[in-house]
Design a protein around this motif. Structure first.
Motif, mmCIF file in Angstrom:
data_model
loop_
_atom_site.group_PDB
_atom_site.id
_atom_site.type_symbol
_atom_site.label_atom_id
_atom_site.label_comp_id
_atom_site.label_asym_id
_atom_site.label_seq_id
_atom_site.Cartn_x
_atom_site.Cartn_y
_atom_site.Cartn_z
ATOM 1 N N GLN A 33 0.864 -1.182 0.000
ATOM 2 C CA GLN A 33 0.000 0.000 0.000
ATOM 3 C C GLN A 33 0.900 1.232 0.000
ATOM 4 O OE1 GLN A 33 -2.306 -1.369 3.727
ATOM 5 N NE2 GLN A 33 -3.697 0.038 2.716
ATOM 6 N N LYS A 34 0.320 2.403 -0.141
ATOM 7 C CA LYS A 34 1.096 3.634 -0.045
ATOM 8 C C LYS A 34 1.765 3.698 1.339
ATOM 9 C CE LYS A 34 0.434 8.586 -0.186
ATOM 10 N NZ LYS A 34 -0.237 9.594 0.534
ATOM 11 N N MET A 35 3.009 4.161 1.394
ATOM 12 C CA MET A 35 3.671 4.240 2.698
ATOM 13 C C MET A 35 3.034 5.349 3.536
ATOM 14 S SD MET A 35 7.714 4.619 3.801
ATOM 15 C CE MET A 35 8.287 3.030 3.257
ATOM 16 N N SER A 36 2.558 4.996 4.700
ATOM 17 C CA SER A 36 1.864 5.964 5.536
ATOM 18 C C SER A 36 1.844 5.485 6.978
ATOM 19 C CB SER A 36 0.430 6.123 5.030
ATOM 20 O OG SER A 36 -0.375 6.693 6.023
ATOM 21 N N LYS A 37 2.028 6.442 7.879
ATOM 22 C CA LYS A 37 2.083 6.112 9.303
ATOM 23 C C LYS A 37 0.861 5.306 9.723
ATOM 24 C CE LYS A 37 1.208 9.232 12.378
ATOM 25 N NZ LYS A 37 1.022 10.119 13.533
ATOM 26 N N SER A 38 -0.310 5.707 9.196
ATOM 27 C CA SER A 38 -1.527 5.054 9.678
ATOM 28 C C SER A 38 -1.643 3.605 9.205
ATOM 29 C CB SER A 38 -2.760 5.856 9.265
ATOM 30 O OG SER A 38 -2.682 6.228 7.919
#
Ligand code: TRP
Ligand code: SF4
Length: 403
Positions: free
Chosen positions: A267-272
């Motif tokens: 998935q897109k790299m993201s903290k959440s």
């Protein structure tokens, strides 16, 4: 339009946690390029963070300094770009307030991020005035520096569009002084016979034919006038284009043309999504995170062939590996001549090589917090000077100079 104005670039980032490779590849590498080409203003958007973190403000305080240090560590150069913290330039808030008076509520309510974010962050109460108004705050951020270009991701393009509409409305409302025509006539007279004649004929030609070249010639003519003050020059420019004076120029979105940084799970790299590699990650953790990354599930045994398109590791190779290495992955995966551990090693090496100098520079800044504070003080000062100039103009056209 004045070229020194449209050459300004402004962008902000929310301090809501540690920066990761997604920020580096998606945003910061682009900022680094832009800082050589434009006059850049990059700021820590702490008030923006408050719109969603108002009940958890300590994360903001923690992230502000780390974020600045990471910016410096990746190569944002304070000699080229102005770095500052939004709340240290309170002029942003005054402009937001002044703009709010003429901002239709419906414009704010129909911005897509408003409902999207409320839906996405259901565990937070975002039915607040601050949250509804946050695109307006963003507009104030942009307009107060008269930024011509705003590097943003796709999700923020609507905010820049909204800013353009606001600027247009503002100029329409306040750009026309009651005695505009009279002042223009007076200014033309001051130009002297020859220039005045030229100005009038250029204006006529531009309005009849819309010839951009004629416009440029006329702009140069105006700029060159010795005995005409700045206010009159602006009037002459506005009159030329057949409109009122432009006080707040309309910005353009500068869409970042970078590859989307994938996260560890594809998935897109993201903290959440908990799929990040932060810029401060230790080599051991980087190694561990890549080693445990999922791969094409078809490759159960070492001898099972796989398909890179179905594997998040391949997405990393597309960012980090040259053609030769990529061919090695594609062939090796499809005919099972390499194992996933072999395949991951070059990715690990590339990330470690990328992070090592960044972390080294970050450490020097961590050890010298005073130098970061000094850089910031300088950036805030510069930003405030520019912001005050605009605000002065805004107060004036809105009739708030009670002298
Ligand atoms: N709203 C942006 C975000 O959430 C950050 C931001 C605030 C910004 N002000 C800005 C970006 C002005 C560009 C210009 O990511
Ligand atoms: Fe993914 Fe590489 Fe394994 Fe193929 S060999 S499944 S691309 S990690």
């Amino acid at each position: 339009m004045n070229s020194s104005i449209s050459q300004r670039v402004l962008s902000g980032m929310r301090p809501t946690g540690q920066l990761h490779l997604g920020h580096l590849h998606g945003v910061l590498n682009n900022w680094i390029k832009l800082q050589h080409e434009y006059q850049c203003y990059f700021f820590v958007a702490d008030w923006h963070a408050l719109t969603t973190e108002y009940d958890n403000t300590c994360v903001i305080a923690q992230s502000v300094w780390d974020m600045l240090i990471d910016w410096l560590a990746v190569g944002i150069n304070p000699g080229e770009a102005n770095l500052f913290i939004q709340s240290r330039v309170p002029e942003h808030a005054e402009l937001q307030l002044l703009l709010s008076m003429s901002t239709p509520l419906s414009w704010l309510e129909r911005i897509p991020t408003y409902k999207d974010q409320q839906q996405k962050l259901q565990n937070k109460d975002l039915s607040t005035y601050g949250f509804l108004g946050y695109p307006l705050l963003q507009s104030a951020d942009i307009l107060i520096y008269k930024a011509g270009q705003v590097p943003v991701g796709e999700d923020q393009v609507a905010h820049v569009e909204f800013t353009r509409e606001l600027a247009r409305r503002f100029n329409h409302l306040y750009g026309r002084e009651p005695d505009f025509e009279e002042k223009v006539r007076e200014a033309i007279r001051k130009m002297g016979k020859k220039s005045a004649k030229l100005y009038k004929s250029l204006r006529k030609r531009y309005q009849e034919q819309g010839d951009e070249e004629v416009l440029t010639t006329a702009q140069v003519l105006i700029e060159d006038q010795q005995n005409i003050n700045l206010g009159d020059k602006k009037r002459l420019l506005g009159y030329l284009e057949g409109q009122a004076r432009t006080i707040l120029p309309e910005p353009e979105a500068l869409l970042t043309q970078t590859a989307k940084m994938p996260g560890l799970d594809g998935q897109k790299m993201s903290k959440s999504y908990h799929n990040t590699i932060t810029l401060r990650e230790s080599p051991e953790i980087v190694e561990k995170k890549i080693r445990t990354m999922p791969t094409d599930p078809a490759r159960v045994r070492r001898t099972d062939p796989g398909e890179p398109e179905k594997c998040p590791v391949w997405a990393f190779h597309q960012i980090y590996s040259d053609d030769e290495k990529q061919t090695w992955v594609q062939n090796g995966c499809r005919n099972a001549s390499i194992g996933c551990i072999d395949c991951k090693q070059p990715v690990i090496d590339s990330i470690l090589a990328e992070l090592a100098p960044i972390q080294e520079r970050a450490n020097t800044y961590i050890e010298e917090p005073e130098s970061v504070r000094a850089i910031l003080a300088e950036g805030c000062e510069q930003a405030r000077t520019a912001a005050r100039e605009t605000l002065e103009e805004v107060r004036q056209v809105m009739g708030l100079m009670y002298r």
